[in-house]
Design a protein around this motif. Structure first.
Motif, PDB file in Angstrom:
ATOM      1  N   ALA A 215      45.689  26.489  -8.875  1.00 23.39           N
ATOM      2  CA  ALA A 215      44.302  26.043  -8.717  1.00 23.39           C
ATOM      3  C   ALA A 215      43.686  26.572  -7.426  1.00 23.39           C
ATOM      4  O   ALA A 215      42.463  26.755  -7.341  1.00 23.39           O
ATOM      5  CB  ALA A 215      44.238  24.520  -8.741  1.00 23.39           C
ATOM      6  N   PHE A 216      44.521  26.831  -6.444  1.00 22.20           N
ATOM      7  CA  PHE A 216      44.037  27.416  -5.187  1.00 22.20           C
ATOM      8  C   PHE A 216      44.088  28.936  -5.207  1.00 22.20           C
ATOM      9  O   PHE A 216      43.807  29.585  -4.195  1.00 22.20           O
ATOM     10  CB  PHE A 216      44.857  26.892  -4.010  1.00 22.20           C
ATOM     11  CG  PHE A 216      44.501  25.492  -3.596  1.00 22.20           C
ATOM     12  CD1 PHE A 216      43.277  25.221  -2.987  1.00 22.20           C
ATOM     13  CD2 PHE A 216      45.374  24.441  -3.811  1.00 22.20           C
ATOM     14  CE1 PHE A 216      42.957  23.928  -2.600  1.00 22.20           C
ATOM     15  CE2 PHE A 216      45.057  23.143  -3.421  1.00 22.20           C
ATOM     16  CZ  PHE A 216      43.834  22.889  -2.816  1.00 22.20           C
ATOM     17  N   PHE A 239      42.828  23.559   1.183  1.00 16.99           N
ATOM     18  CA  PHE A 239      41.416  23.217   1.003  1.00 16.99           C
ATOM     19  C   PHE A 239      40.552  23.933   2.025  1.00 16.99           C
ATOM     20  O   PHE A 239      39.434  24.378   1.707  1.00 16.99           O
ATOM     21  CB  PHE A 239      41.218  21.708   1.113  1.00 16.99           C
ATOM     22  CG  PHE A 239      41.487  20.952  -0.159  1.00 16.99           C
ATOM     23  CD1 PHE A 239      40.701  21.185  -1.279  1.00 16.99           C
ATOM     24  CD2 PHE A 239      42.503  20.025  -0.241  1.00 16.99           C
ATOM     25  CE1 PHE A 239      40.935  20.485  -2.460  1.00 16.99           C
ATOM     26  CE2 PHE A 239      42.742  19.328  -1.420  1.00 16.99           C
ATOM     27  CZ  PHE A 239      41.959  19.556  -2.536  1.00 16.99           C
ATOM     28  N   ALA A 242      39.742  27.252   1.037  1.00 16.45           N
ATOM     29  CA  ALA A 242      38.756  27.226  -0.058  1.00 16.45           C
ATOM     30  C   ALA A 242      37.378  26.797   0.438  1.00 16.45           C
ATOM     31  O   ALA A 242      36.457  26.597  -0.380  1.00 16.45           O
ATOM     32  CB  ALA A 242      39.237  26.284  -1.160  1.00 16.45           C
ATOM     33  N   ILE A 244      36.664  23.955   2.073  1.00 17.49           N
ATOM     34  CA  ILE A 244      36.465  22.497   1.990  1.00 17.49           C
ATOM     35  C   ILE A 244      37.238  21.822   3.109  1.00 17.49           C
ATOM     36  O   ILE A 244      38.467  21.951   3.197  1.00 17.49           O
ATOM     37  CB  ILE A 244      36.935  21.952   0.628  1.00 17.49           C
ATOM     38  CG1 ILE A 244      36.180  22.631  -0.521  1.00 17.49           C
ATOM     39  CG2 ILE A 244      36.755  20.441   0.562  1.00 17.49           C
ATOM     40  CD1 ILE A 244      36.719  22.266  -1.896  1.00 17.49           C
ATOM     41  N   THR A 249      44.850  13.646   3.012  1.00 18.49           N
ATOM     42  CA  THR A 249      45.136  13.847   1.590  1.00 18.49           C
ATOM     43  C   THR A 249      45.298  12.507   0.871  1.00 18.49           C
ATOM     44  O   THR A 249      45.911  12.446  -0.190  1.00 18.49           O
ATOM     45  CB  THR A 249      46.409  14.693   1.409  1.00 18.49           C
ATOM     46  OG1 THR A 249      47.522  14.013   2.015  1.00 18.49           O
ATOM     47  CG2 THR A 249      46.241  16.059   2.038  1.00 18.49           C
ATOM     48  N   ILE A 257      36.319  14.942  -3.860  1.00 22.86           N
ATOM     49  CA  ILE A 257      36.246  16.406  -3.772  1.00 22.86           C
ATOM     50  C   ILE A 257      36.126  16.998  -5.167  1.00 22.86           C
ATOM     51  O   ILE A 257      36.825  16.583  -6.098  1.00 22.86           O
ATOM     52  CB  ILE A 257      37.501  16.967  -3.064  1.00 22.86           C
ATOM     53  CG1 ILE A 257      37.602  16.408  -1.640  1.00 22.86           C
ATOM     54  CG2 ILE A 257      37.473  18.492  -3.028  1.00 22.86           C
ATOM     55  CD1 ILE A 257      38.912  16.735  -0.962  1.00 22.86           C
ATOM     56  N   ASP A 258      35.255  17.977  -5.308  1.00 25.94           N
ATOM     57  CA  ASP A 258      35.099  18.701  -6.577  1.00 25.94           C
ATOM     58  C   ASP A 258      35.865  20.018  -6.484  1.00 25.94           C
ATOM     59  O   ASP A 258      35.369  21.018  -5.951  1.00 25.94           O
ATOM     60  CB  ASP A 258      33.610  18.955  -6.846  1.00 25.94           C
ATOM     61  CG  ASP A 258      33.373  19.647  -8.192  1.00 25.94           C
ATOM     62  OD1 ASP A 258      34.324  19.702  -9.003  1.00 25.94           O
ATOM     63  OD2 ASP A 258      32.253  20.142  -8.409  1.00 25.94           O
ATOM     64  N   HIS A 259      37.111  19.982  -6.963  1.00 25.38           N
ATOM     65  CA  HIS A 259      37.956  21.185  -6.931  1.00 25.38           C
ATOM     66  C   HIS A 259      39.009  21.037  -8.013  1.00 25.38           C
ATOM     67  O   HIS A 259      39.521  19.919  -8.248  1.00 25.38           O
ATOM     68  CB  HIS A 259      38.625  21.342  -5.559  1.00 25.38           C
ATOM     69  CG  HIS A 259      39.304  22.662  -5.372  1.00 25.38           C
ATOM     70  ND1 HIS A 259      40.580  22.904  -5.843  1.00 25.38           N
ATOM     71  CD2 HIS A 259      38.895  23.818  -4.771  1.00 25.38           C
ATOM     72  CE1 HIS A 259      40.927  24.146  -5.528  1.00 25.38           C
ATOM     73  NE2 HIS A 259      39.913  24.722  -4.876  1.00 25.38           N
ATOM     74  N   PRO A 260      39.379  22.110  -8.712  1.00 29.05           N
ATOM     75  CA  PRO A 260      40.355  21.999  -9.813  1.00 29.05           C
ATOM     76  C   PRO A 260      41.748  21.548  -9.381  1.00 29.05           C
ATOM     77  O   PRO A 260      42.550  21.152 -10.231  1.00 29.05           O
ATOM     78  CB  PRO A 260      40.385  23.418 -10.407  1.00 29.05           C
ATOM     79  CG  PRO A 260      39.798  24.305  -9.356  1.00 29.05           C
ATOM     80  CD  PRO A 260      38.812  23.477  -8.610  1.00 29.05           C
ATOM     81  N   ALA A 261      42.046  21.593  -8.083  1.00 28.79           N
ATOM     82  CA  ALA A 261      43.372  21.155  -7.627  1.00 28.79           C
ATOM     83  C   ALA A 261      43.474  19.636  -7.505  1.00 28.79           C
ATOM     84  O   ALA A 261      44.576  19.099  -7.419  1.00 28.79           O
ATOM     85  CB  ALA A 261      43.699  21.804  -6.281  1.00 28.79           C
ATOM     86  N   VAL A 262      42.329  18.939  -7.504  1.00 25.79           N
ATOM     87  CA  VAL A 262      42.347  17.504  -7.230  1.00 25.79           C
ATOM     88  C   VAL A 262      43.113  16.739  -8.303  1.00 25.79           C
ATOM     89  O   VAL A 262      43.978  15.901  -7.998  1.00 25.79           O
ATOM     90  CB  VAL A 262      40.912  16.965  -7.092  1.00 25.79           C
ATOM     91  CG1 VAL A 262      40.918  15.442  -7.064  1.00 25.79           C
ATOM     92  CG2 VAL A 262      40.258  17.515  -5.835  1.00 25.79           C
TER      93      VAL A 262
END
Length: 557
Positions: A215-216, A239, A242, A244, A249, A257-262
């Motif tokens: 995802a990152f 993050f 990226a 952010i 954590t 947070i809006d990120h696919p790794a969340v």
């Protein structure tokens, strides 16, 4: 016929011991202390004066001896020391005896671990000075404690309940919480994948770690640049790369947070916590012959709540409750007090308006209808803000509404907060006493401010201690009630086949033959009523218990 009301016990090596029978004052040496105590218990049911039930009672239970009541010298000493503002002093029998004679006080010995195999009763674990007669020391300390308790009458009930709690804790460990290791293992396999060697991530966690790295956009990157979800710094750096910035954590931070790794990160954190805290290693270490036997620490928290020494019995995740299953032909009777702390505040403060709200099982719903236009969430936030001192967000406005509607209740906790801000101690309903603030705190809050920063730090320290004392009066009084409930329930169950097997703050669990479940339910209800009469004799506040009879703990919630 000899009258036996109190027996002071001094264990010796190889199962022997010496006892002093009161009121006659007769001393007796017995070669088999357990057998002698069993016979005396059966005939007289005296109050046993024990140096420490935690140290002595497990051996008696192993020998088939159950005691109805005791006076635990160590726990009583801890309560009395805290009452005078000196909680940090040693509370073992040798130290209490030394204080009476003006001698140096030996430190408290380390607790006996479950893996130790001490000599039966492990005599003189407290390390008395050479030549000390331990029976004489125990009698003198007991007499001194009774003198001090007479000066603070409310503490007598607290000491009695705490001592009964020590007996119950040993009995719960002896009987154990029924635990299906096969169900636990199946759950772990379903959630994590097949068992792996210690330190090696199970398949599901390994897959999630790869998903997080992907995802990152770091799949195939050098290992030093890949994301290690077990390392918060690694996640923060990822993050940051990226674009952010994250402060931590923690789950509540990640959810913003809006990120696919969340999503895979949150799932990883949840499953990793289960694997580390209650995985296969925990199962191998703590479950034997179908029982989980935690080591309870009575009064392990300053508020009187219990703690555990390993095993984390008081933090069992909901997912594992399905492994807690009654034996064939038996049931689990689970009872918990509904919204105990708000009800305790109503009883403590004498606020009749809040007392009237307590008549229903769902206090927050009644409170919402009375003062918050039916909004249960607002009612709960307001009440928690009163008891814990929260003012963030909209809590301050909700607390103002609560104060206007229930002034006595809010004033009670605010007076406790002011006492803390001024460095004073506060007490629970039965007299359990908050620890005094540290010398560093007094230096920080008592010194004249030299600049704006120093003044700000001083005010902050005072407010933080005030939040502690604000909650202490409620939480410690709730502990008073719950502990008294446990002690009275233990007495109500005397002679039955039922076993107390779990106690957590405001919840108790009894393992009993299914045919006795209805009688156990009645005993729990009677114990709750008696606890309320003993702790809050003049209150109109209702303390309802939600009691369910189930086969597995998961079905009780």
């Amino acid at each position: 016929m000899q009258v036996v009301q109190v027996v002071v016990v001094s264990p010796e090596a190889d199962g022997a011991g010496r006892v002093r029978v009161l009121p006659s004052g007769v001393d007796t040496s017995v070669p088999d202390l357990a057998s002698w105590m069993a016979a005396t218990e059966a005939e007289h049911a005296p109050r046993w004066v024990l140096p420490s039930a935690e140290a002595l009672y497990p051996d008696l239970l192993a020998a088939g001896v159950r005691l109805a009541r005791c006076h635990d010298l160590r726990l009583a000493e801890a309560i009395l020391l805290a009452h005078t503002g000196t909680p940090a002093r040693p509370r073992n029998l040798a130290a209490a005896w030394a204080r009476l004679r003006g001698l140096p006080e030996p430190d408290d010995p380390p607790p006996t671990t479950r893996d130790e195999q001490p000599t039966l009763f492990e005599p003189d674990r407290d390390r008395h000075p050479a030549g000390t007669d331990q029976l004489t020391a125990a009698t003198a300390v007991h007499d001194d404690q009774l003198r001090r308790l007479a000066q603070a009458p409310g503490l007598r009930l607290l000491v009695a309940a705490e001592s009964a709690g020590a007996l119950a804790a040993a009995e719960m460990r002896h009987h154990g919480l029924p635990w299906r290791a096969d169900v636990h293992d199946d759950l772990l396999t379903r959630l994590l994948g097949p068992r792996t060697p210690p330190g090696v991530r199970p398949a599901v966690l390994a897959g999630l770690a790869e998903e997080i790295t992907a995802a990152f956009g770091l799949t195939g990157a050098p290992e030093s640049r890949q994301v290690n979800p077990d390392n918060p710094a690694s996640v923060v750096r990822a993050f940051g790369r990226a674009g952010i910035d994250v402060a931590s954590t923690r789950a509540h931070v990640l959810r913003e947070i809006d990120h696919p790794a969340v999503e895979p990160l949150l799932r990883y954190k949840e499953l990793a916590r289960l694997w580390v805290a209650n995985g296969w290693t925990w199962l191998d270490s703590w479950v034997r012959e179908g029982r989980f036997r935690p080591e309870y620490v009575v009064g392990g928290v300053v508020s009187g709540r219990w703690a555990t020494r390993g095993g984390a019995a008081l933090q069992l995740p909901k997912a594992l409750r399905t492994a807690v299953r009654a034996d064939p032909g038996w049931s689990l009777v689970v009872a918990d007090a509904a919204q105990l702390e708000p009800r305790v505040l109503a009883a403590l403060s004498g606020d009749q308006g809040l007392a009237s709200v307590s008549t229903g099982v769902d206090l927050y719903a009644r409170l919402a209808a009375e003062a918050f236009d039916g909004d249960r969430d607002h009612a709960k936030i307001a009440m928690l803000s009163a008891m814990y001192g929260g003012t963030a967000g909209g809590a301050a406005a909700l607390l103002a509404t609560l104060r206007k509607r229930f002034p006595q209740a809010v004033d009670y906790v605010e007076r406790a907060a002011r006492a803390g801000e001024e460095g004073r101690m506060v007490r629970s309903r039965l007299g359990r006493t908050s620890p005094p603030p540290s010398e560093a705190w007094r230096n920080l809050t008592g010194a004249s401010a030299t600049d704006e920063g120093a003044e700000r730090r001083s005010r902050q320290a005072a407010r933080e201690w005030g939040r502690f004392t604000r909650n202490f009066v409620v939480q410690a009084s709730a502990s008073d009630w719950a502990l008294t409930l446990l002690a009275t329930l233990r007495r109500h169950l005397s002679g039955a086949r039922a076993h107390l097997v779990f106690f957590q703050h405001d919840e108790v669990m009894v393992h009993c033959p299914t045919a006795e479940a209805e009688a156990v339910t009645e005993a729990i209800t009677a114990a709750a009523e008696e606890a309320t009469t003993l702790v809050f004799p003049d209150t109109s506040v209702h303390f309802p218990l939600q009691v369910t009879t189930v086969t597995t703990y998961a079905d009780a919630k």
